[in-house]
Design a protein around this motif. Structure first.
Motif, PDB file in Angstrom:
ATOM      1  N   SER A 258     -16.887 -55.071  22.155  1.00  0.00           N
ATOM      2  CA  SER A 258     -15.477 -55.348  22.453  1.00  0.00           C
ATOM      3  C   SER A 258     -14.653 -55.411  21.176  1.00  0.00           C
ATOM      4  CB  SER A 258     -15.347 -56.656  23.235  1.00  0.00           C
ATOM      5  OG  SER A 258     -15.920 -56.550  24.523  1.00  0.00           O
TER       6      SER A 258
ATOM      7  N   GLN B 117      -8.324 -55.096  26.786  1.00  0.00           N
ATOM      8  CA  GLN B 117      -6.930 -54.675  26.959  1.00  0.00           C
ATOM      9  C   GLN B 117      -5.971 -55.848  26.757  1.00  0.00           C
ATOM     10  OE1 GLN B 117      -5.930 -51.313  27.536  1.00  0.00           O
ATOM     11  NE2 GLN B 117      -4.120 -52.358  26.731  1.00  0.00           N
TER      12      GLN B 117
ATOM     13  N   LYS C 112     -18.902 -54.724  32.656  1.00  0.00           N
ATOM     14  CA  LYS C 112     -18.111 -53.806  31.844  1.00  0.00           C
ATOM     15  C   LYS C 112     -16.640 -53.800  32.227  1.00  0.00           C
ATOM     16  CE  LYS C 112     -21.857 -50.634  30.640  1.00  0.00           C
ATOM     17  NZ  LYS C 112     -22.332 -49.223  30.691  1.00  0.00           N
TER      18      LYS C 112
ATOM     19  N   ARG D 125     -15.033 -56.759  30.760  1.00  0.00           N
ATOM     20  CA  ARG D 125     -14.947 -56.569  29.310  1.00  0.00           C
ATOM     21  C   ARG D 125     -13.778 -55.653  28.956  1.00  0.00           C
ATOM     22  NH1 ARG D 125     -20.406 -55.646  28.681  1.00  0.00           N
ATOM     23  NH2 ARG D 125     -20.162 -53.515  27.935  1.00  0.00           N
ATOM     24  N   ARG D 126     -13.643 -54.577  29.703  1.00  0.00           N
ATOM     25  CA  ARG D 126     -12.540 -53.643  29.437  1.00  0.00           C
ATOM     26  C   ARG D 126     -11.194 -54.332  29.627  1.00  0.00           C
ATOM     27  NH1 ARG D 126     -15.827 -49.782  32.221  1.00  0.00           N
ATOM     28  NH2 ARG D 126     -14.649 -50.174  34.124  1.00  0.00           N
TER      29      ARG D 126
END
Length: 297
Positions: A157, A104, A96, A99-100
């Motif tokens: 996403s 971004q 995660k 992915r974040r």
């Protein structure tokens, strides 16, 4: 038809020097607008900007650089598309935090380039990790489960990208890359996205054992951009033609005339981007002129 070229021209980006100080000077003084102007002078007024440039040239998408690109667009009548970053980005990873970070990075690129009003943004919905698992020799049921998990992560996403940017879903085009075509198309249908058809990737077998013209028929209603380059079709469907794509037209197995005729019949007006060097792109344009002269201005 509208033919353009990618801005990721390696011979223009890698400094032709042997001295480290000169190399650093090249990076410090790199002009994104200067690169795009050279592509325009070579005969292209449709340019795909590469989001990965920002990895090596931090000033590439700064506000002053964007202003220069906008001024050049106004001056000579350019149209831009943007290929969102893919190096080091993995929007489908099970991790995660990664992915974040990937979301971004993609959001930052979209926000930075919004003043240029790109016609579309091209996205690799899955990255190198998903491709690695796709290549693994695994039991079919387990492999399918893993790939669907990558797909679900990518969907999360993409949804986050759309929500954070307010970008219309059809302005985001997921590309046919090294990931099963049916799962990529399913993502586009689930979120009402567009598609970027990469001819060389499909010919090489990256999207599975699928026929290019069958894929074309399925994606035509969502087709927002084409990445045009040639590639030989591998003799063994289980052994994709790695490193043999991104060749000028006429160098591989692409039936260029058939492709052009189908697009012309469909009245396709969206960007067709040569993912080639300038010389290869000019050679490919000449091939098109020989095959279908009425399609090239």
């Amino acid at each position: 038809m509208r033919f353009g070229i990618m801005a990721m021209q390696m011979n223009a980006l890698i400094p032709p020097v042997n001295n480290p100080q000169d190399a650093m000077q090249h990076v410090a003084t790199f002009s994104h607008a200067g690169l795009v102007r050279k592509l325009y002078e070579a005969g292209f007024d449709l340019i795909e900007l590469g989001g990965d440039l920002g990895m090596w040239f931090p000033q590439t998408f700064s506000p002053p650089a964007i202003e220069e690109l906008a001024q050049l667009k106004e001056e000579v009548g350019l149209t831009y598309t943007v290929h969102l970053p893919l190096w080091s980005v993995e929007p489908s990873t099970p991790l995660k935090a990664v992915r974040r970070g990937s979301v971004q990075a993609l959001v930052d690129c979209i926000q930075a380039t919004r003043p240029l009003a790109p016609q579309c943004y091209v996205l690799h919905a899955t990255g190198a990790l998903a491709a690695e698992f796709y290549r693994m020799n695994l039991p079919s049921a387990g492999k399918a489960l893993i790939l669907h998990q990558f797909q679900q992560n990518a969907l999360q996403s993409i949804q986050a990208i759309l929500e954070e940017t307010g970008l219309p879903a059809r302005q985001l085009a997921v590309e046919t890359i090294e990931f099963p075509f049916d799962l990529t198309l399913e993502m586009a249908e689930r979120l009402d996205l567009s598609i970027c058809l990469d001819t060389g990737h499909v010919l090489a077998g990256f999207a599975g054992a699928v026929d290019l013209f069958s894929v074309l028929e399925q994606v035509l209603p969502r087709l927002a951009e084409i990445h045009l380059h040639d590639c030989p079709i591998p003799q063994n469907a289980d052994q994709p033609a790695y490193g043999l794509d991104h060749q000028p037209l006429g160098s591989g197995d692409l039936d260029t005339a058939r492709l052009l005729d189908r697009l012309n019949k469909a009245q396709f007006k969206a960007p067709i981007i040569f993912e080639l060097t300038v010389l290869q792109a000019l050679s490919s344009l000449q091939t098109i002129r020989q095959l279908r002269p009425h399609l090239v201005s």
